[in-house]
Design an enzyme around this catalytic site. Structure first.
Site, PDB file in Angstrom:
ATOM      1  N   LYS A  22     -15.066  49.246   6.668  1.00 51.12           N
ATOM      2  CA  LYS A  22     -15.999  48.855   5.586  1.00 51.12           C
ATOM      3  C   LYS A  22     -17.276  48.285   6.210  1.00 51.12           C
ATOM      4  O   LYS A  22     -18.388  48.684   5.849  1.00 51.12           O
ATOM      5  CB  LYS A  22     -15.347  47.809   4.695  1.00 51.12           C
ATOM      6  N   ASN A  23     -17.118  47.349   7.154  1.00 52.93           N
ATOM      7  CA  ASN A  23     -18.285  46.629   7.676  1.00 52.93           C
ATOM      8  C   ASN A  23     -19.130  47.465   8.625  1.00 52.93           C
ATOM      9  O   ASN A  23     -20.272  47.110   8.919  1.00 52.93           O
ATOM     10  CB  ASN A  23     -17.858  45.315   8.319  1.00 52.93           C
ATOM     11  N   ARG A  94     -23.521  41.057  -0.545  1.00 51.53           N
ATOM     12  CA  ARG A  94     -24.462  40.451   0.399  1.00 51.53           C
ATOM     13  C   ARG A  94     -24.992  41.453   1.414  1.00 51.53           C
ATOM     14  O   ARG A  94     -26.112  41.331   1.892  1.00 51.53           O
ATOM     15  CB  ARG A  94     -23.785  39.335   1.180  1.00 51.53           C
ATOM     16  N   CYS A 118     -21.530  33.216  -1.491  1.00 55.74           N
ATOM     17  CA  CYS A 118     -20.286  33.788  -1.996  1.00 55.74           C
ATOM     18  C   CYS A 118     -19.217  32.718  -1.824  1.00 55.74           C
ATOM     19  O   CYS A 118     -19.488  31.612  -1.382  1.00 55.74           O
ATOM     20  CB  CYS A 118     -19.933  35.065  -1.251  1.00 55.74           C
ATOM     21  N   ARG A 123     -23.989  31.268   3.174  1.00 55.89           N
ATOM     22  CA  ARG A 123     -24.356  32.521   3.850  1.00 55.89           C
ATOM     23  C   ARG A 123     -25.851  32.834   3.689  1.00 55.89           C
ATOM     24  O   ARG A 123     -26.239  33.807   3.072  1.00 55.89           O
ATOM     25  CB  ARG A 123     -23.468  33.656   3.344  1.00 55.89           C
ATOM     26  N   PRO A 124     -26.705  31.982   4.229  1.00 53.11           N
ATOM     27  CA  PRO A 124     -28.149  32.248   4.160  1.00 53.11           C
ATOM     28  C   PRO A 124     -28.539  33.489   4.983  1.00 53.11           C
ATOM     29  O   PRO A 124     -27.707  34.026   5.720  1.00 53.11           O
ATOM     30  CB  PRO A 124     -28.741  30.984   4.774  1.00 53.11           C
ATOM     31  N   VAL A 125     -29.786  33.897   4.837  1.00 53.27           N
ATOM     32  CA  VAL A 125     -30.262  35.071   5.582  1.00 53.27           C
ATOM     33  C   VAL A 125     -31.480  34.720   6.433  1.00 53.27           C
ATOM     34  O   VAL A 125     -32.273  35.585   6.803  1.00 53.27           O
ATOM     35  CB  VAL A 125     -30.594  36.247   4.637  1.00 53.27           C
ATOM     36  N   ASP A 126     -31.606  33.434   6.774  1.00 57.42           N
ATOM     37  CA  ASP A 126     -32.791  32.990   7.521  1.00 57.42           C
ATOM     38  C   ASP A 126     -32.942  33.718   8.857  1.00 57.42           C
ATOM     39  O   ASP A 126     -34.062  34.041   9.282  1.00 57.42           O
ATOM     40  CB  ASP A 126     -32.747  31.474   7.738  1.00 57.42           C
ATOM     41  N   LEU A 127     -31.824  34.038   9.499  1.00 55.09           N
ATOM     42  CA  LEU A 127     -31.918  34.712  10.805  1.00 55.09           C
ATOM     43  C   LEU A 127     -32.414  36.153  10.634  1.00 55.09           C
ATOM     44  O   LEU A 127     -33.127  36.681  11.483  1.00 55.09           O
ATOM     45  CB  LEU A 127     -30.570  34.700  11.520  1.00 55.09           C
ATOM     46  N   ASP A 309     -12.215  37.258   9.902  1.00 52.96           N
ATOM     47  CA  ASP A 309     -11.698  38.067   8.792  1.00 52.96           C
ATOM     48  C   ASP A 309     -10.184  38.270   8.870  1.00 52.96           C
ATOM     49  O   ASP A 309      -9.609  38.857   7.966  1.00 52.96           O
ATOM     50  CB  ASP A 309     -12.383  39.438   8.764  1.00 52.96           C
ATOM     51  N   ILE A 331     -16.595  29.991  11.830  1.00 57.37           N
ATOM     52  CA  ILE A 331     -17.677  30.885  11.403  1.00 57.37           C
ATOM     53  C   ILE A 331     -18.195  30.536  10.007  1.00 57.37           C
ATOM     54  O   ILE A 331     -19.398  30.473   9.775  1.00 57.37           O
ATOM     55  CB  ILE A 331     -17.211  32.369  11.431  1.00 57.37           C
ATOM     56  N   ARG A 401     -12.477  45.617  -2.884  1.00 61.18           N
ATOM     57  CA  ARG A 401     -13.719  45.655  -2.106  1.00 61.18           C
ATOM     58  C   ARG A 401     -13.460  46.113  -0.683  1.00 61.18           C
ATOM     59  O   ARG A 401     -14.326  46.704  -0.045  1.00 61.18           O
ATOM     60  CB  ARG A 401     -14.363  44.260  -2.063  1.00 61.18           C
TER      61      ARG A 401
HETATM   62  C1  EPZ Z   1     -20.288  39.981   8.568  1.00 61.05           C
HETATM   63  O1  EPZ Z   1     -20.889  39.097   7.640  1.00 61.05           O
HETATM   64  C2  EPZ Z   1     -19.120  40.610   7.836  1.00 61.05           C
HETATM   65  N1  EPZ Z   1     -19.621  41.340   6.662  1.00 61.05           N
HETATM   66  C3  EPZ Z   1     -18.138  39.525   7.401  1.00 61.05           C
HETATM   67  O2  EPZ Z   1     -17.020  40.180   6.798  1.00 61.05           O
HETATM   68  C4  EPZ Z   1     -17.654  38.777   8.640  1.00 61.05           C
HETATM   69  O3  EPZ Z   1     -16.807  37.734   8.246  1.00 61.05           O
HETATM   70  C5  EPZ Z   1     -18.862  38.201   9.394  1.00 61.05           C
HETATM   71  O4  EPZ Z   1     -19.795  39.276   9.719  1.00 61.05           O
HETATM   72  C6  EPZ Z   1     -18.463  37.509  10.687  1.00 61.05           C
HETATM   73  O5  EPZ Z   1     -17.809  38.421  11.523  1.00 61.05           O
HETATM   74  C7  EPZ Z   1     -20.165  42.562   6.832  1.00 61.05           C
HETATM   75  O6  EPZ Z   1     -20.274  43.066   7.935  1.00 61.05           O
HETATM   76  C8  EPZ Z   1     -20.630  43.267   5.585  1.00 61.05           C
HETATM   77  P1  EPZ Z   1     -22.718  36.535  10.083  1.00 61.05           P
HETATM   78  P2  EPZ Z   1     -22.321  38.432   7.992  1.00 61.05           P
HETATM   79  O7  EPZ Z   1     -24.168  36.774   9.845  1.00 61.05           O
HETATM   80  O8  EPZ Z   1     -23.142  39.391   8.765  1.00 61.05           O
HETATM   81  C9  EPZ Z   1     -24.361  32.179   9.225  1.00 61.05           C
HETATM   82  C10 EPZ Z   1     -15.426  40.603   5.152  1.00 61.05           C
HETATM   83  O9  EPZ Z   1     -14.446  39.958   4.754  1.00 61.05           O
HETATM   84  N2  EPZ Z   1     -25.675  32.809   9.026  1.00 61.05           N
HETATM   85  O10 EPZ Z   1     -22.136  36.935  11.393  1.00 61.05           O
HETATM   86  O11 EPZ Z   1     -22.884  37.882   6.730  1.00 61.05           O
HETATM   87  C11 EPZ Z   1     -23.361  32.577   8.169  1.00 61.05           C
HETATM   88  O12 EPZ Z   1     -23.496  31.768   7.024  1.00 61.05           O
HETATM   89  C12 EPZ Z   1     -16.744  39.907   5.416  1.00 61.05           C
HETATM   90  O13 EPZ Z   1     -15.420  41.845   5.374  1.00 61.05           O
HETATM   91  C13 EPZ Z   1     -26.794  32.017   8.866  1.00 61.05           C
HETATM   92  O14 EPZ Z   1     -26.714  30.792   8.855  1.00 61.05           O
HETATM   93  O15 EPZ Z   1     -21.870  37.234   8.928  1.00 61.05           O
HETATM   94  C14 EPZ Z   1     -22.046  32.356   8.876  1.00 61.05           C
HETATM   95  O16 EPZ Z   1     -21.699  30.999   8.793  1.00 61.05           O
HETATM   96  C15 EPZ Z   1     -16.676  38.431   5.080  1.00 61.05           C
HETATM   97  N3  EPZ Z   1     -28.019  32.609   8.693  1.00 61.05           N
HETATM   98  C16 EPZ Z   1     -22.378  32.708  10.333  1.00 61.05           C
HETATM   99  O17 EPZ Z   1     -23.795  32.658  10.443  1.00 61.05           O
HETATM  100  C17 EPZ Z   1     -28.159  33.977   8.703  1.00 61.05           C
HETATM  101  O18 EPZ Z   1     -29.294  34.468   8.566  1.00 61.05           O
HETATM  102  C18 EPZ Z   1     -21.940  34.111  10.754  1.00 61.05           C
HETATM  103  O19 EPZ Z   1     -22.405  35.005   9.765  1.00 61.05           O
HETATM  104  C19 EPZ Z   1     -26.997  34.761   8.874  1.00 61.05           C
HETATM  105  C20 EPZ Z   1     -25.770  34.167   9.042  1.00 61.05           C
END
Ligand code: EPZ
Length: 423
Positions: A22-23, A94, A118, A123-127, A309, A331, A401
């Site tokens: 999926k991811n 997201r 969620c 889960r911000p998107v600042d990065l 996950d 995480i 999902r």
């Molecule tokens: C991906 O989410 C996966 N989703 C998640 O799977 C998975 O848990 C996660 O990576 C970690 O491996 C998809 O690929 C669609 P991150 P993502 O950016 O990219 C913080 C599932 O069950 N963060 O690696 O959103 C964030 O809040 C899902 O299939 C910021 O602060 O995860 C988290 O605490 C759940 N700012 C940490 O970083 C940002 O701009 C890691 O998030 C981005 C992230």
């Protein structure tokens, strides 16, 4: 809303097919926006999240066909009349934010609704936004949307250094940098197999990328990208989930297409808990080595560490281990919502911040429980497989999902499980 009824019964034996990731699919699909040529994905899983991404791409003008028929997604972004990703679609998933990079890279402009948080965290998107700025884009946040604008000559290569690992931000950076002018270096990049899969697909489209799978990825921007056909990598999270079925119930199950290098840290923990994993030409053959499993400590980390996950599923298993296990969720800030549901089944779990201490009990008892998020939902089903009596898991739309045909796959190895249509 549908629910799933599962009754604890004996050992499970047989084979479980594992679908495409999926991811990986959710980051491969937006890559179609980068090219006028067709992009075809094979081994695509049939999941509601994939249908949501299909709807989003179609709302931008992309042609996406094949979801209903089978596991082939044929996409074409020859004509993309506008670059606005609407809130009512983005709020459902997201990963929609992953259209930002490709739209900005190819059209120099994007208007993408900010995804909500969620259940498992803000889960911000600042990065993601900082990565686009490092490539010369201007970000303007207003009315719940990010309005992104590339410089007049298009995105420019730059250095993107992430303060901590982010899978999605790494993916957005990759999807933008492939068409940026000049060289981009992504430092502290995510190393997940889904990142490698995306890079390999982009390379087939003509992108020049090196270092995927390591913490430093270097991209030489190109003027345009062509089409490609790409097979989606095996879903390592679905794989890990089904590997736990025989760990809960006994018996021997082969997860077809599984490879240890997709989840080596997880396999090490299974070995320590008393579960054998053997890689065969068919996939990963899993069985309990002897009687009761042993307690192990788990800390979730970015790949190649233990995947967040699979934390919920592992916690469910450790509820009946011999001894006390400590699980640290590093995480996400709120990813223990399955704990109170497991406690309804008799588990002994003490949650304090990001740490859960699980004291093993002999057996769990079936009970009505509620799914709170995708991975929690499947951990409750697994727990029900080995519990005394009947477990009814409600709100299983979370399950749809990320898991295709759960009932069929588990029933085929001997589980007593059925899906009850919702009222
Ligand atoms: C991906 O989410 C996966 N989703 C998640 O799977 C998975 O848990 C996660 O990576 C970690 O491996 C998809 O690929 C669609 P991150 P993502 O950016 O990219 C913080 C599932 O069950 N963060 O690696 O959103 C964030 O809040 C899902 O299939 C910021 O602060 O995860 C988290 O605490 C759940 N700012 C940490 O970083 C940002 O701009 C890691 O998030 C981005 C992230």
């Amino acid at each position: 809303m549908d629910s799933i009824l599962v009754t604890g019964n004996g050992p499970l034996n047989g084979e479980i097919p594992i679908a495409g990731a999926k991811n990986a699919c959710l980051t491969l699909m937006p890559a179609t926006l980068l090219s006028e040529e067709p992009l075809t994905l094979t081994n695509a899983p049939r999941l509601s999240d994939i249908r949501t991404m299909t709807t989003l791409l179609q709302s931008l003008g992309a042609e996406v066909t094949g979801m209903q028929e089978g596991q082939v997604l044929a996409m074409s972004s020859h004509n993309i009349p506008h670059q606005r990703a609407e809130y009512d679609i983005v709020r459902k998933m997201r990963a929609s934010i992953l259209v930002l990079g490709p739209l900005l890279a190819r059209f120099g402009y994007a208007e993408v609704s900010l995804p909500g948080g969620c259940a498992i965290g803000a889960r911000p998107v600042d990065l993601h936004l900082k990565a686009m700025e490092a490539l010369g884009a201007e970000m303007d946040l207003r009315d719940g949307y990010v309005h992104a604008k590339a410089p007049a000559g298009g995105l420019r290569g730059g250095v993107i250094e992430f303060p901590f690992v982010s899978v999605g931000a790494t993916e957005n950076a990759l999807l933008a940098a492939v068409l940026a002018k000049g060289t981009t270096v992504i430092k502290n990049a995510a190393r997940e197999p889904e990142i490698v899969d995306l890079a390999q697909c982009l390379q087939k489209m003509g992108a020049q990328i090196e270092g995927e799978g390591t913490s430093t990825i270097t991209i030489q921007g190109v003027d345009r990208l062509g089409g490609a056909t790409h097979r989606v990598v095996t879903d390592r999270i679905e794989l890990g989930t089904y590997m736990l079925a025989p760990a809960f119930c006994g018996g021997e199950v082969t997860c077809l297409g599984g490879k240890i290098d997709l989840l080596a840290a997880f396999c090490e923990k299974l070995d320590a808990a008393g579960i054998s994993v053997e890689e065969t030409e068919k996939g990963l053959k899993v069985a309990r080595k002897n009687g009761r499993i042993s307690a192990v400590d788990v800390t979730t980390e970015p790949f190649p560490g233990f995947p967040t996950d699979l934390q919920a599923q592992m916690m469910a298993l450790l509820c009946t281990a011999e001894g006390t296990s400590v699980l640290e969720e590093k995480i996400f800030e709120n990813r223990f919502m399955h704990a109170p549901e497991l406690m309804r089944m008799g588990a002994q779990i003490d949650v304090s911040g990001g740490t859960a201490t699980v004291t093993g009990v002999e057996k769990l008892r079936g009970a009505p429980v509620m799914a709170t998020d995708l991975r929690a939902s499947v951990s409750l089903i697994l727990a029900g497989l080995a519990a005394e009596g009947e477990t009814r898991v409600s709100r299983v739309y979370h399950l749809d999902r990320g898991y295709e045909h759960v009932v069929r796959k588990l029933r085929n190895v001997g589980a007593t499980i059925e899906r009850i249509k919702g009222e």
